[in-house]
Design a protein around this motif. Structure first.
Motif, PDB file in Angstrom:
ATOM      1  N   PRO A 296       0.833  -1.213   0.000  1.00  0.00           N
ATOM      2  CA  PRO A 296       0.000   0.000   0.000  1.00  0.00           C
ATOM      3  C   PRO A 296       0.866   1.262   0.000  1.00  0.00           C
ATOM      4  N   ALA A 297       2.020   1.182   0.675  1.00  0.00           N
ATOM      5  CA  ALA A 297       2.903   2.350   0.720  1.00  0.00           C
ATOM      6  C   ALA A 297       3.401   2.717  -0.670  1.00  0.00           C
ATOM      7  N   LEU A 298       3.830   1.727  -1.446  1.00  0.00           N
ATOM      8  CA  LEU A 298       4.323   2.007  -2.801  1.00  0.00           C
ATOM      9  C   LEU A 298       3.222   2.638  -3.653  1.00  0.00           C
ATOM     10  N   LEU A 299       2.026   2.061  -3.568  1.00  0.00           N
ATOM     11  CA  LEU A 299       0.909   2.572  -4.363  1.00  0.00           C
ATOM     12  C   LEU A 299       0.525   3.990  -3.937  1.00  0.00           C
ATOM     13  N   LYS A 300       0.742   4.275  -2.651  1.00  0.00           N
ATOM     14  CA  LYS A 300       0.448   5.620  -2.156  1.00  0.00           C
ATOM     15  C   LYS A 300       1.514   6.601  -2.640  1.00  0.00           C
ATOM     16  N   TYR A 301       2.777   6.183  -2.609  1.00  0.00           N
ATOM     17  CA  TYR A 301       3.863   7.088  -2.960  1.00  0.00           C
ATOM     18  C   TYR A 301       4.088   7.246  -4.450  1.00  0.00           C
ATOM     19  N   ASN A 302       3.668   6.262  -5.256  1.00  0.00           N
ATOM     20  CA  ASN A 302       3.781   6.394  -6.707  1.00  0.00           C
ATOM     21  C   ASN A 302       2.477   5.967  -7.366  1.00  0.00           C
ATOM     22  N   PRO A 303       1.416   6.748  -7.137  1.00  0.00           N
ATOM     23  CA  PRO A 303       0.105   6.366  -7.666  1.00  0.00           C
ATOM     24  C   PRO A 303       0.049   6.431  -9.191  1.00  0.00           C
ATOM     25  N   VAL A 304       0.881   7.273  -9.795  1.00  0.00           N
ATOM     26  CA  VAL A 304       0.826   7.452 -11.249  1.00  0.00           C
ATOM     27  C   VAL A 304       1.370   6.222 -11.980  1.00  0.00           C
ATOM     28  N   HIS A 305       2.542   5.733 -11.561  1.00  0.00           N
ATOM     29  CA  HIS A 305       3.152   4.610 -12.266  1.00  0.00           C
ATOM     30  C   HIS A 305       3.131   3.311 -11.477  1.00  0.00           C
ATOM     31  N   LYS A 306       2.982   3.407 -10.150  1.00  0.00           N
ATOM     32  CA  LYS A 306       2.973   2.216  -9.283  1.00  0.00           C
ATOM     33  C   LYS A 306       4.245   1.390  -9.464  1.00  0.00           C
ATOM     34  N   LYS A 307       5.382   2.051  -9.650  1.00  0.00           N
ATOM     35  CA  LYS A 307       6.630   1.347  -9.918  1.00  0.00           C
ATOM     36  C   LYS A 307       7.701   1.722  -8.903  1.00  0.00           C
ATOM     37  N   ILE A 308       8.681   0.854  -8.821  1.00  0.00           N
ATOM     38  CA  ILE A 308       9.892   1.192  -8.070  1.00  0.00           C
ATOM     39  C   ILE A 308      10.935   1.638  -9.085  1.00  0.00           C
ATOM     40  N   PRO A 309      11.977   2.365  -8.686  1.00  0.00           N
ATOM     41  CA  PRO A 309      12.213   2.825  -7.324  1.00  0.00           C
ATOM     42  C   PRO A 309      11.412   4.088  -6.968  1.00  0.00           C
ATOM     43  N   VAL A 310      11.145   4.249  -5.681  1.00  0.00           N
ATOM     44  CA  VAL A 310      10.614   5.500  -5.161  1.00  0.00           C
ATOM     45  C   VAL A 310      11.476   5.874  -3.969  1.00  0.00           C
ATOM     46  N   LEU A 311      11.921   7.111  -3.964  1.00  0.00           N
ATOM     47  CA  LEU A 311      12.664   7.637  -2.818  1.00  0.00           C
ATOM     48  C   LEU A 311      11.682   8.462  -2.006  1.00  0.00           C
ATOM     49  N   VAL A 312      11.645   8.255  -0.703  1.00  0.00           N
ATOM     50  CA  VAL A 312      10.796   9.094   0.145  1.00  0.00           C
ATOM     51  C   VAL A 312      11.712   9.838   1.104  1.00  0.00           C
ATOM     52  N   HIS A 313      11.743  11.142   0.978  1.00  0.00           N
ATOM     53  CA  HIS A 313      12.628  11.969   1.792  1.00  0.00           C
ATOM     54  C   HIS A 313      11.772  12.859   2.683  1.00  0.00           C
ATOM     55  N   ASN A 314      11.876  12.655   3.995  1.00  0.00           N
ATOM     56  CA  ASN A 314      11.057  13.404   4.949  1.00  0.00           C
ATOM     57  C   ASN A 314       9.583  13.341   4.543  1.00  0.00           C
ATOM     58  N   GLY A 315       9.149  12.175   4.137  1.00  0.00           N
ATOM     59  CA  GLY A 315       7.742  11.937   3.807  1.00  0.00           C
ATOM     60  C   GLY A 315       7.329  12.307   2.395  1.00  0.00           C
ATOM     61  N   LYS A 316       8.239  12.928   1.625  1.00  0.00           N
ATOM     62  CA  LYS A 316       7.864  13.350   0.271  1.00  0.00           C
ATOM     63  C   LYS A 316       8.477  12.404  -0.769  1.00  0.00           C
TER      64      LYS A 316
END
Lengths: 221, 219
Positions: A42-62
């Motif tokens: 769910p975290a990945l889908l929340k942080y990259n809703p447009v592509h739903k792909k990795i990698p995603v970097l989350v820096h201070n919640g962004k």
């Protein structure tokens, strides 16, 4: 100031591994979350809703998505040990070549592992044309980035993956020392680098990964 | 200091037009060379041997290719009237959305322009999904760049090509009722002093009708 850096990635993805290299080059502490791509968190889908792909970097919640975008973000946020040049023209050249890796080499590499017979031969020729181009761009330099490993070298990690795939699938030798002496030397230098070597997928596991996913497609040659 | 800036482009290419917008926004004098893509000049082939494509920016004899790479080069070389934000996170967002436009919207728009008859359906839905995403990214902002036209707005010039294709083929893709935010946004862009100099909907429509008009006859 406490920074919170998280990386959502997968062990076998060159795009994910690029980010690990950059973070380690800059000594940035991060939490790594291994994603199961057939069961995305769910975290990945929340942080990259447009592509739903990795990698995603989350820096201070962004969140930041898209590996080359993340690399630039890292370089602009942690300015020591720069991975991009400072000169605008040199930067433009670095961006051009990183794009080349993703727009040309990567699609051909993904095609070569699933194609067969004549089609595969054609893709191999295509890849070798691309490698020729990269060989002449590299020339006498130690790395694409010059004296030290930079943005383009990190983006060129696709070549490491291509070499493992080539070995795992018993493909016609695509990147050999005799055909591409400069790239061959560069590659040895890359995998010898203290940081880069920490970020390469474990060899046996990686070979097994390619064999399991793409192995049968080469049988009908 | 005399700068020598040349742009190799093609009038009907959104990628070429992006560079013109950026150069004009910054008031940079440049020489424009219109390329005939069926007969590329030796200069173009010399300055972009890898891809042999336009646009190519030549600055003091040194070539830069790939439109988004050129835009960043322009922004870093001529620092007034910035087109990218200063904050690294905002810059990352701008780069993300420009990439989205090139990698998602453009290929789908191109496909619809080249497709015929029934093949339209799945593509139109796909494009509308992308437009929905862009509509919610735009939200209440005047431009994707905020108060003024920026990197993403320039990259989003592709949307004008979509509008031209949609009109030429008689399709309903980006409509005011479905995408009120984008609708307002592109009218704002068409009103922008610099943008309107660089994108002529009339000329594009005329050219597309000639190129694709034959496709609508067989519907």
């Amino acid at each position: 100031m406490a920074e919170e850096v998280k990386l959502f990635g997968t062990w076998a993805s060159p795009f994910s591994r690029r980010i690990e290299v950059a973070l380690k080059l800059k000594g940035v502490q991060f939490e790594y979350i291994e994603e199961n791509l057939s069961n995305k968190s769910p975290a990945l889908l929340k942080y990259n809703p447009v592509h739903k792909k990795i990698p995603v970097l989350v820096h201070n919640g962004k969140p930041v998505a898209e590996s080359l975008v993340i690399l630039e973000y890292i370089d602009e946020t942690w300015k020591h040990n720069p991975i991009l040049p400072t000169d605008p023209y040199e930067k433009a050249m670095a961006r051009f070549w990183a794009k080349y890796m993703d727009d040309k080499l990567w699609p051909a590499a993904t095609k070569v592992v699933v194609s067969k017979g004549e089609e595969q031969k054609a893709v191999i020729e295509e890849i070798q044309e691309q490698l020729k181009t990269l060989e002449s761009e590299l020339k006498e330099k130690k790395f694409f980035g010059g004296e030290s490993l930079g943005f383009v070298d990190i983006a060129a990690n696709i070549i490491v993956f291509l070499l493992v795939a080539q070995e795992a699938l018993g493909l016609m030798e695509i990147l050999t020392e005799e055909k591409f002496p400069v790239l061959h030397e560069w590659y040895q230098r890359l995998v010898d680098d203290a940081v880069f070597k920490e970020c390469v997928p474990p060899r046996e596991r990686h070979l097994g990964f390619f064999k399991a996913r793409f192995g049968s497609s080469t049988a009908s040659k | 200091m005399a700068e020598e800036v040349k742009l190799f482009g093609m009038w009907a290419s959104p990628f070429s037009r992006r560079i013109e917008v950026a150069l004009k926004l910054k008031g940079i004098q440049y020489e424009y060379i219109e390329e005939d893509l069926s007969n590329k000049s030796p200069s173009l082939l010399k300055y972009n041997p890898v891809h042999k494509k336009i646009p190519v920016l030549l600055h003091k004899g040194k070539p830069v290719a790939e439109s988004l790479v050129i835009l960043e080069y322009i922004d870093e070389t001529w620092k007034h009237n910035p087109i990218l934000p200063a904050d690294p996170y905002e810059r990352a967002m701008a780069r993300f959305w420009a990439k989205f436009l090139d990698e998602k919207l453009w290929p789908a728009a191109k496909k619809v322009a080249l497709s015929k008859g029934e093949e339209h359906n799945g593509l139109i839905e796909e494009i509308q999904e992308h437009l929905k995403t862009l509509e919610s990214e735009l939200k209440e902002k005047k431009f994707f760049g905020g108060e003024s036209l920026g990197f993403v707005d320039i990259a989003a010039d592709i949307i004008f090509w979509l509008l031209v294709v949609q009109e030429t083929l008689g399709l309903d893709i980006l409509t005011e009722d479905k995408f009120p935010g984008l609708h307002e946004w592109y009218h704002r862009l068409l009103d922008d002093a610099v943008f309107k100099e660089c994108v002529s909907m009339e000329r594009l429509l005329a050219s597309f009708k000639v190129r694709f008009g034959a496709l609508t006859a067989s519907k």
